[in-house]
Design an enzyme around this catalytic site. Sequence first.
Site: not given
Length: 489
Positions: A162, A370
């Site tokens: 992720h 991110d």
Amino acid sequence: MRQSSLVVVANRLPLDDSAAPDGACEWRRSPGGLAGALHAILQQTPATWVGWDGTVGEARTLPDVGTLRLRPVALDEDETRGYYEGFANSTLWPLYHDAVEPPVFDRGWWETYRAVNRRFAEAAAEVAEPGATVWVQDYHLQLVPQLLRKLRPDLLIGFFLHVPFPPPELFMQLPRRVELLRGMLGADLVGFQRPQAAHNVAQLASKLLGAEGADDAIALEDRVVRTGAFPVSIDVAEMRSLSARPYVINQAKKLRHDLGSPKKVLLSVDRLDYTKGIEHRLTAYSELLRDGRVKVRDTVMVQVAVPSRERVETYRGLRDRIEREVGRINGEYGRVGEPAIHYLNQPFDRADLAALYQTADVMVVTPLRDGMNLVAKEFVAARRDDSGALVLSEFAGAAAELEDAFQVNPHDVDGLKETLLHAMSAAPADLARRMAAMRHYLTVHDIHAWAQDYLTTLSFSSQSRTASIGSGSSIRSWPSPGKSNGAAP
């Protein structure tokens, strides 16, 4: 222990930290988190979730959550410190986020990380029925795929990262780089948020393992590992339904009134983490106030910082710095009853978060790095009309999908200031065009499309166990990421 045909393996069980009054388990839905992303997929699908329940000591006996069985993995104090706070979040996390903070390399942490990964693999092997699909999640458990394959070669194993995967020159700093790479490549399919990550892994597999690799497949000894980008998303329909609830609508109206209805409201919702760019954001806003380009009488910032990893020293220091800076800005520029910044260091439930999304004129999502950032997607889905602006960091994975956001380099404070002003002053027609385009994209590329894409590709990846790159058409006949559900690549 009952066995399942689908097993999810993740660091944490998807449980609310505060127990329900009747002792039942409730699904944990933190903003933008893994549990929230998988909620829509697993709430109606019989499966078992293997994970830590967040407590130190013996694992609790936990009831099912709907159709989901819970298999807790116990961690003691030393393991929590070495595996979770240490190797996962003080070594891998900073390194995988472009070394925004210097990673710490501790040999003792590695041994604990490896031992805990083995325990997770053993738990997954125990609850998986013959030929089951096991879906391992994220950097905490990077060794599990290979360990699990040795225990249960009959299983179909997927791994999804992720967070970003770093460029080779950063990954090469890891003392245990070969073991970590082999651990991840124990899966049949390794999924990432962005295509560049798959390219990085192919380069590393060639350099460190002598493997023959491409961006979509890596030939490793007697099998082929499929790789690719599968950008994770949100349950758009659920967020839109939540945003239409009377409580949420009324709460949004109340918030607008309390914040000062004529004011422009800038909103940020982050985990309290040094990768999220909170300090850069505060600097930009402070300078706008200092230069008189933004005034407290007509603008207010709301910064939600959800507590995170509070036992890790780096995070405690970050919290102290942010709280001092918020206090300084409010002390210099605030007025009685009118702070420049409302700072909230607390969790928010989904309904109140949806109300905040509807309150904001400008959503400011400016991480330094991110993997995806689901908060940006939640904001777009939560808007019940075509108003509102999204300021989004170029270094969030979501930027590649939400091209109509006001994109910015958060390291460039001057550029961030100009982008904030541009978003605040944009014409309603421009905002409507941007929001409609982003909402349409998310409607097509929602969490269900993501899961279907990944799991369909994983089911084809079982062909790789005896294939080799360049040996025929079997690899090339597999569906490419983004194609199995009719979505655009």
